[in-house]
Design a protein around this motif. Structure first.
Motif, PDB file in Angstrom:
ATOM      1  N   LEU A 137       0.827  -1.208   0.000  1.00  0.00           N
ATOM      2  CA  LEU A 137       0.000   0.000   0.000  1.00  0.00           C
ATOM      3  C   LEU A 137       0.860   1.257   0.000  1.00  0.00           C
ATOM      4  CD1 LEU A 137      -3.011   0.804   0.052  1.00  0.00           C
ATOM      5  CD2 LEU A 137      -2.803   0.963   2.540  1.00  0.00           C
ATOM      6  N   GLN A 138       1.937   1.244   0.774  1.00  0.00           N
ATOM      7  CA  GLN A 138       2.850   2.393   0.819  1.00  0.00           C
ATOM      8  C   GLN A 138       3.464   2.628  -0.562  1.00  0.00           C
ATOM      9  OE1 GLN A 138       6.524   2.486   0.664  1.00  0.00           O
ATOM     10  NE2 GLN A 138       6.319   4.701   0.797  1.00  0.00           N
ATOM     11  N   ILE A 139       3.847   1.564  -1.242  1.00  0.00           N
ATOM     12  CA  ILE A 139       4.404   1.682  -2.599  1.00  0.00           C
ATOM     13  C   ILE A 139       3.352   2.275  -3.533  1.00  0.00           C
ATOM     14  CG2 ILE A 139       5.209   0.361  -4.608  1.00  0.00           C
ATOM     15  CD1 ILE A 139       6.523  -1.577  -2.519  1.00  0.00           C
ATOM     16  N   GLU A 140       2.140   1.763  -3.460  1.00  0.00           N
ATOM     17  CA  GLU A 140       1.068   2.271  -4.328  1.00  0.00           C
ATOM     18  C   GLU A 140       0.819   3.755  -4.099  1.00  0.00           C
ATOM     19  OE1 GLU A 140      -2.437  -0.209  -3.924  1.00  0.00           O
ATOM     20  OE2 GLU A 140      -1.383  -1.935  -4.787  1.00  0.00           O
ATOM     21  N   GLN A 141       0.826   4.168  -2.842  1.00  0.00           N
ATOM     22  CA  GLN A 141       0.506   5.559  -2.507  1.00  0.00           C
ATOM     23  C   GLN A 141       1.664   6.513  -2.746  1.00  0.00           C
ATOM     24  OE1 GLN A 141      -0.894   5.043   1.517  1.00  0.00           O
ATOM     25  NE2 GLN A 141      -2.958   4.519   0.837  1.00  0.00           N
ATOM     26  N   SER A 142       2.860   5.974  -2.982  1.00  0.00           N
ATOM     27  CA  SER A 142       4.026   6.834  -3.182  1.00  0.00           C
ATOM     28  C   SER A 142       4.204   7.271  -4.639  1.00  0.00           C
ATOM     29  CB  SER A 142       5.300   6.117  -2.704  1.00  0.00           C
ATOM     30  OG  SER A 142       5.629   5.040  -3.570  1.00  0.00           O
ATOM     31  N   HIS A 143       3.327   6.823  -5.510  1.00  0.00           N
ATOM     32  CA  HIS A 143       3.425   7.175  -6.932  1.00  0.00           C
ATOM     33  C   HIS A 143       2.372   8.211  -7.298  1.00  0.00           C
ATOM     34  CE1 HIS A 143       5.945   3.629  -6.900  1.00  0.00           C
ATOM     35  NE2 HIS A 143       6.401   4.006  -8.076  1.00  0.00           N
ATOM     36  N   SER A 153       3.751  -1.742  -7.082  1.00  0.00           N
ATOM     37  CA  SER A 153       3.494  -2.692  -5.990  1.00  0.00           C
ATOM     38  C   SER A 153       3.395  -4.118  -6.525  1.00  0.00           C
ATOM     39  CB  SER A 153       2.244  -2.307  -5.194  1.00  0.00           C
ATOM     40  OG  SER A 153       1.081  -2.413  -5.983  1.00  0.00           O
ATOM     41  N   THR A 154       2.846  -4.272  -7.711  1.00  0.00           N
ATOM     42  CA  THR A 154       2.794  -5.598  -8.339  1.00  0.00           C
ATOM     43  C   THR A 154       4.206  -6.116  -8.572  1.00  0.00           C
ATOM     44  OG1 THR A 154       0.670  -5.115  -9.405  1.00  0.00           O
ATOM     45  CG2 THR A 154       1.988  -6.911 -10.349  1.00  0.00           C
ATOM     46  N   GLN A 155       5.078  -5.255  -9.067  1.00  0.00           N
ATOM     47  CA  GLN A 155       6.468  -5.664  -9.299  1.00  0.00           C
ATOM     48  C   GLN A 155       7.168  -6.014  -7.995  1.00  0.00           C
ATOM     49  OE1 GLN A 155       7.855  -6.262 -12.435  1.00  0.00           O
ATOM     50  NE2 GLN A 155       9.220  -7.324 -11.028  1.00  0.00           N
ATOM     51  N   TYR A 156       6.904  -5.244  -6.950  1.00  0.00           N
ATOM     52  CA  TYR A 156       7.483  -5.541  -5.642  1.00  0.00           C
ATOM     53  C   TYR A 156       7.035  -6.925  -5.177  1.00  0.00           C
ATOM     54  CZ  TYR A 156       8.588  -5.240  -0.675  1.00  0.00           C
ATOM     55  OH  TYR A 156       9.074  -5.488   0.583  1.00  0.00           O
ATOM     56  N   LEU A 158       5.974  -9.436  -7.000  1.00  0.00           N
ATOM     57  CA  LEU A 158       6.615 -10.450  -7.851  1.00  0.00           C
ATOM     58  C   LEU A 158       8.068 -10.669  -7.449  1.00  0.00           C
ATOM     59  CD1 LEU A 158       5.099  -9.529 -11.337  1.00  0.00           C
ATOM     60  CD2 LEU A 158       4.467 -11.451  -9.835  1.00  0.00           C
ATOM     61  N   ASN A 159       8.753  -9.594  -7.069  1.00  0.00           N
ATOM     62  CA  ASN A 159      10.141  -9.719  -6.612  1.00  0.00           C
ATOM     63  C   ASN A 159      10.219 -10.530  -5.312  1.00  0.00           C
ATOM     64  OD1 ASN A 159      10.984  -8.216  -8.797  1.00  0.00           O
ATOM     65  ND2 ASN A 159      11.225  -6.323  -7.637  1.00  0.00           N
ATOM     66  N   VAL A 160       9.292 -10.282  -4.392  1.00  0.00           N
ATOM     67  CA  VAL A 160       9.250 -11.040  -3.142  1.00  0.00           C
ATOM     68  C   VAL A 160       9.055 -12.523  -3.445  1.00  0.00           C
ATOM     69  CG1 VAL A 160       7.854 -11.488  -1.063  1.00  0.00           C
ATOM     70  CG2 VAL A 160       8.468  -9.128  -1.682  1.00  0.00           C
ATOM     71  N   LEU A 161       8.134 -12.822  -4.353  1.00  0.00           N
ATOM     72  CA  LEU A 161       7.867 -14.218  -4.713  1.00  0.00           C
ATOM     73  C   LEU A 161       9.078 -14.856  -5.393  1.00  0.00           C
ATOM     74  CD1 LEU A 161       4.214 -13.814  -6.006  1.00  0.00           C
ATOM     75  CD2 LEU A 161       4.945 -14.742  -3.791  1.00  0.00           C
ATOM     76  N   ASN A 162       9.739 -14.084  -6.283  1.00  0.00           N
ATOM     77  CA  ASN A 162      10.944 -14.586  -6.950  1.00  0.00           C
ATOM     78  C   ASN A 162      12.034 -14.929  -5.945  1.00  0.00           C
ATOM     79  OD1 ASN A 162      10.320 -14.780  -9.618  1.00  0.00           O
ATOM     80  ND2 ASN A 162      11.107 -12.766 -10.188  1.00  0.00           N
ATOM     81  N   GLU A 163      12.216 -14.055  -4.954  1.00  0.00           N
ATOM     82  CA  GLU A 163      13.224 -14.300  -3.914  1.00  0.00           C
ATOM     83  C   GLU A 163      12.926 -15.578  -3.143  1.00  0.00           C
ATOM     84  OE1 GLU A 163      13.531 -10.847  -1.406  1.00  0.00           O
ATOM     85  OE2 GLU A 163      14.085  -9.554  -3.086  1.00  0.00           O
ATOM     86  N   LYS A 164      11.634 -15.868  -2.945  1.00  0.00           N
ATOM     87  CA  LYS A 164      11.242 -17.072  -2.222  1.00  0.00           C
ATOM     88  C   LYS A 164      11.208 -18.288  -3.149  1.00  0.00           C
ATOM     89  CE  LYS A 164       8.495 -14.659   1.254  1.00  0.00           C
ATOM     90  NZ  LYS A 164       9.413 -14.876   2.340  1.00  0.00           N
ATOM     91  N   GLY A 165      11.272 -18.043  -4.461  1.00  0.00           N
ATOM     92  CA  GLY A 165      11.246 -19.137  -5.430  1.00  0.00           C
ATOM     93  C   GLY A 165       9.904 -19.831  -5.542  1.00  0.00           C
TER      94      GLY A 165
END
Length: 175
Positions: A137-143, A153-156, A158-165
């Motif tokens: 939400l903070q990412i979404e509101q910062s744009h 926020s979607t990219q963030y 996806l990055n979290v999921l990628n890090e977790k594999g």
């Protein structure tokens, strides 16, 4: 459209661990069915919700990217599990672990959507979902635009999921 005139109370409602909130919508997300548990928890009557957009219960603290993921998944004719905070008629809120799936006709065409929601584990909410959603939400509101914020926020996420594999559904079902 969600009713932005509702004042948020900050009070959380719960429902029984053996209860299931059920609703169905048409292809445009308008409610075609709501069970008794849905109505009791959300604080609405059946006439108040029938034919209304399901996002009438959308809580403003829910990251938009979660709903984007939901709709992207639905357009692929796949099911999705997601943690969602909804808003009650009186401004209270409640958390659910939602299972959303397309409804099909006999020819395999999507004719609507069906969602069953259960009480989520409190520790999962407190330790994983609430902090993650606050960050999204903070990412979404910062744009400067809602679209840019949702994309970031979607990219963030996806990055979290990628890090977790893991894929999103694997992540949700593993926590």
């Amino acid at each position: 459209m969600a009713n932005s005139n509702i004042i948020l109370t900050g009070e959380e409602r719960t429902f029984g661990e053996n209860e299931i909130i059920v609703s169905k919508t048409d292809l445009k997300g308008k409610i075609t069915y709501a069970n008794k548990v849905f109505l009791e928890v959300a604080g609405y009557t059946l006439p108040e919700v029938m034919g209304k957009p399901h996002n009438m219960i959308r809580h403003p603290d829910m990251p938009r990217c979660v709903f984007k993921l939901l709709w992207d998944t639905m357009t692929q004719k796949k099911e999705l599990f997601a943690y969602v905070m909804n808003r009650c008629k009186n401004g209270d809120h409640y958390w659910v672990l939602a299972h959303v799936t397309p409804s099909f006709d006999a020819d395999g065409n999507v004719i609507g959507y069906h969602s069953n929601r259960r009480v989520p584990k409190r520790a999962t909410l407190d330790n994983i979902i609430i902090p993650l959603y606050a960050q999204l939400l903070q990412i979404e509101q910062s744009h400067p635009s809602k679209k840019e914020g949702m994309e970031a926020s979607t990219q963030y996420l996806l990055n979290v999921l990628n890090e977790k594999g893991v894929a999103y559904d694997e992540f949700i079902l593993s926590i």
